[in-house]
Design a protein around this motif. Sequence first.
Motif, mmCIF file in Angstrom:
data_model
loop_
_atom_site.group_PDB
_atom_site.id
_atom_site.type_symbol
_atom_site.label_atom_id
_atom_site.label_comp_id
_atom_site.label_asym_id
_atom_site.label_seq_id
_atom_site.Cartn_x
_atom_site.Cartn_y
_atom_site.Cartn_z
ATOM 1 N N UNK A 820 0.839 -1.197 0.000
ATOM 2 C CA UNK A 820 0.000 0.000 0.000
ATOM 3 C C UNK A 820 0.869 1.239 0.000
ATOM 4 N N UNK A 821 0.324 2.296 -0.537
ATOM 5 C CA UNK A 821 1.047 3.571 -0.514
ATOM 6 C C UNK A 821 1.128 4.085 0.925
ATOM 7 N N UNK A 822 2.186 4.860 1.271
ATOM 8 C CA UNK A 822 2.279 5.435 2.617
ATOM 9 C C UNK A 822 1.010 6.214 2.944
ATOM 10 N N UNK A 823 0.550 6.042 4.179
ATOM 11 C CA UNK A 823 -0.700 6.699 4.578
ATOM 12 C C UNK A 823 -0.465 7.899 5.473
ATOM 13 N N UNK A 824 0.770 8.109 5.929
ATOM 14 C CA UNK A 824 1.075 9.224 6.803
ATOM 15 C C UNK A 824 2.231 10.019 6.241
ATOM 16 N N UNK A 825 2.237 11.290 6.617
ATOM 17 C CA UNK A 825 3.357 12.146 6.238
ATOM 18 C C UNK A 825 4.538 11.857 7.153
ATOM 19 N N UNK A 888 9.158 20.475 1.271
ATOM 20 C CA UNK A 888 8.074 19.539 1.552
ATOM 21 C C UNK A 888 8.613 18.126 1.362
ATOM 22 N N UNK A 889 8.252 17.203 2.248
ATOM 23 C CA UNK A 889 8.710 15.824 2.176
ATOM 24 C C UNK A 889 7.495 14.912 2.215
ATOM 25 N N UNK A 890 7.511 13.857 1.316
ATOM 26 C CA UNK A 890 6.460 12.850 1.382
ATOM 27 C C UNK A 890 7.072 11.482 1.091
ATOM 28 N N UNK A 891 6.532 10.473 1.714
ATOM 29 C CA UNK A 891 6.998 9.126 1.464
ATOM 30 C C UNK A 891 6.329 8.547 0.231
ATOM 31 N N UNK A 892 6.980 7.555 -0.408
ATOM 32 C CA UNK A 892 6.366 6.872 -1.549
ATOM 33 C C UNK A 892 6.966 5.483 -1.684
ATOM 34 N N UNK A 893 6.242 4.637 -2.356
ATOM 35 C CA UNK A 893 6.721 3.317 -2.748
ATOM 36 C C UNK A 893 6.087 2.968 -4.085
ATOM 37 N N UNK A 894 6.176 1.711 -4.507
ATOM 38 C CA UNK A 894 5.663 1.333 -5.828
ATOM 39 C C UNK A 894 4.163 1.520 -5.931
ATOM 40 N N UNK A 895 3.480 1.590 -4.789
ATOM 41 C CA UNK A 895 2.029 1.761 -4.807
ATOM 42 C C UNK A 895 1.614 3.210 -4.965
#
Length: 1029
Positions: A820-825, A888-895
């Motif tokens: 799943x994609x990251x759900x929190x900042x 600004x920073x955000x997490x991500x993955x393949x989702x």
Amino acid sequence: MSVKNANQADILNGRSSQRQSHNLVSMLFLLLLFICIFSCVISEPNEVTGYGPVFEEQPVDTIYPEESPEAKITMNCRARANPPATYKWKLDGMEIDLDAGGSHYSLVGGNLVISKPDKTEHVGQYSCLATNTYGTVVSREASVQFGYLDLFSSEERSSVYVKEGQGAVLLCAPPPHYPAELSFRWILNEFPTFIIPDKRRFVSQITGNLYISKVDSSDRGNYSCIASSPSISKSVFSNYIPLEPQTERPIRKYPADLRVKFPDTTALVGQNVTLECFALGNPVPEIRWKKIDGHLPSNHEVHMTGTQLHLYNVQFEDGGTYKCEAINSKGKDYHTARVSVEAFPEWVEHIRSTEIDLRSDYTMSCKASGKPNPHIRWLKNGEPVDRKEMRFSSLTFDDSGMYQCIAENRHGVIYASAELRVFDCAPTFEHNPVKRVLAAKNGRVVIECRPRAAPKPAFSWSKDTELLSNSTRVFIWEDGSLEILNVTRADEGRYTCFAENDRGKANSTGDLLVMDSTKITLAPSNTDVKLGENTSMQCAASHDQSLDITFIWSLDGRVIDLHIDSQHYERTTNGSSNGELLIKNVQLKHAGQYTCTAQTPVDNITASAHLVVRGPPGAPGGVRIIEKTDKSVTLQWSRGADNHSPISKYIIQYKDQFSNDVWKNATTFPVNVEGNAEMTTVVDLIPWTDYEFRVIATNTLGTGDPSNPSPIVKTLEAVPVVAPSDVGGGGGASRELTITWTPVKPEYYYGPNFGYIVAFKPQDEQEWKRVAVADPQARRYVHKASDIPPLTEFQVKVKAFNVQGEGPYSLTAIIYSAQDAPSEAPAVVEARALSMVSLQSHPCVFVSQVKYWESGQSEGQAETIAVSSRENHTKLENLRPYTEYIIEVRGYNSAGYGPPSHHFRVLTKKPPPDRAPKIIAKKVKGQSINIAWEQVEPMANESSIEGYRVLYRPEGQTTGTLYNTYKRNIDLPLPPNGNYVVEVRAHTEGGDGATTTIPSFLSWLLCLILSTWYYLQFMDNEQFDHLAG
């Protein structure tokens, strides 16, 4: 006077009157004879006596540009004639009145000049008539047309909206024009940015339309069609057509769809023909060309990445049905049309100027070839003659004149002109007397008698004083020539020909000399050689020694040119009576009957022999397929020439659609194909593949040339046996299972409707799910389902299928569904300025994207940087000094991406001073060197000085020892060896300032030591200390 004397006087007067009367008659006869003879002479059609008109220049089709600055048209016409010709012109068959008031026409020599041409008056077919006392000839017709190319319509062109991956057609719609031939180009956005046709883009030179097989984002822009008329040297531009590609994800694929299709085409022999085909589709289709009823002509070329087939110098055998085929992984499309080859009229036989006897029979003949067959018509002195053939019986003087035959079909017209002159005169040998003739002993001789005479005279001959008549050995021909057979020495002498008709008579005498005949003394003999060897053919002859002799060699009736064929043929120089022929490096083509001809000016004699050349076999013929399966074909062929050595075996070769025109040896059953075979089976072939085969024969002397290829044959379909490789996958968007593989190569499709079966299941389940993927070039399949848990282990496998069935599965691979994609900042973020051009941030998730931009800019101008999963911080560089940035920073993955952090604001440092420290002193203190400099004062917009940095490095290197100091001087150790460089710069929180460099420190140090010694010699220490301070 006495009566006797009177009577004598009367008698004398009578005799005198009779003599005068006789002389008058004789003079009249001589005068008539002279006139007749002279009339024969002047009837010769030469420069002195006169002749009818012969065209040297004729009018040609003319296109006059309507916008031409030169307000005249010149139609050329020039004829050679004696007396000189006069000229007239016709327009559409009606004579042009050159003297009419207000006429636009004038005559310059024979040329017609049209001043201020008018489209309503001067368009039409023009012909020139040249006339003199001998007759009239008419030129070929030439058209006058007005050329124009109007502007494109000024109406605004509508925008074209196309989804990415789909094809597009931009219509040129050229404006009204004449002539029909135009060339087309397209520009993108501005001139001269031309569209370069390639595999994806095509400009039809028939319609002018621009075709794009697969639109992508780079095609966005405004397009304009340029139409050019080469005949009038004019080009016009269309209004711009906006093309708007519409984004579609994922981009769909479309089967090949032919949009440019060549029509049925008629070409003329010798012309060049271009056939066009272009297809839309994604992937971009490949275009292939075929000739349905045979192979593509040898004179063909494929241009424009396959979209154009050019046929050069077309011949009748090039006619037939042609096929273009567009193929991509989604499907194929094809089109067929006929190319018909016809021909412009061409003379097979045509009339020539001639002189014919009065009251003779004569036929003028014209024959022409062409397709369709040409129609023949006739003109006499420029007027039509209603005859199919010009046949005359008992010619009269009225039949004299200028004749023309005209051959015409729908492709054009050709003219042939000739003068017919009817004459009569007494015989004369003035231009062609009986000549001195040489004859060979025991041979045959003909003495010609060709006086000029009309009507045809009667002939007789005499030898010396003896009148000759026909016998078994002597013949007087109908044309007056004398033939003597079995010539002997007794036949030598003076021969006189007598010719007589109702206009008079004449004779001419010539000598006959008899020479020894030529004889072959050494004849060539039959010879047998192997390929590549040398051999010779003997030939010698005896001949009359007063004559020159020449030896001529021929092979199967074709004379051998020793100069052109010097690589293989050579004459020996062994005496004038020896004609030996040397044959070097004998080839198969040199086999045959060799004939030696010994020739003198009087006679010739021949002798022949055969040369047999043994070599590798000739090419087999008629290779054809009589049976086929999915993996084999049965071939049959006809034996070629064995070239006098038995064929021992055959080699079978093949070429398929994947071999890049490389021929390979085939596997056969039985393995060895014996020399007496004319059939075999080729095995181990690939199903559903196009093949060509050829056969090569071998004997003990070598391997021969290959046969012509067989017709292309496709093996039958079969079930696939090759599975996709490199099966894997994983990742992707949330609730997705991504499966990847390497596609099967096309040669292993084994049949149409090729695709893949993708099977997958969770590790702990038993039942496999199966999905069909119809694209043979597909590399991945993404299964989407809301119930797919993240990061779950799956087993996957893939196999191929076609119309015949399914092949084997690949090895099973283990992959994981997408997370799943990251759900929190990111929870904690820290950022601080490091210098005027860099700052450091600390994201606290494993994979992050850092986005930053100047506070005065919009977020759309932001830069981004990705941080790997192994780092929790990053450095942003090349920033503007003393500028506030937003981070600004955000997490991500393949989702996908998670929510962004809150924005942080960071101010970069002020820049360091741009002025370098000024060196004020350098001195040696024992084992060290002291360097001092002035204080650097920063400006208001520059960072404060925190200290100084001194780099002490060897010359030529970039690294050395770096010293930091808060003072304005420093002690450096003496260099151990070599030249050293010192660099001094101010240091601030915004970075390092400008640098002062002290070069070649060792050289400076030596100068300093020498200076110090000098002062020690001549000054006291107190003075030295004062000076050094």
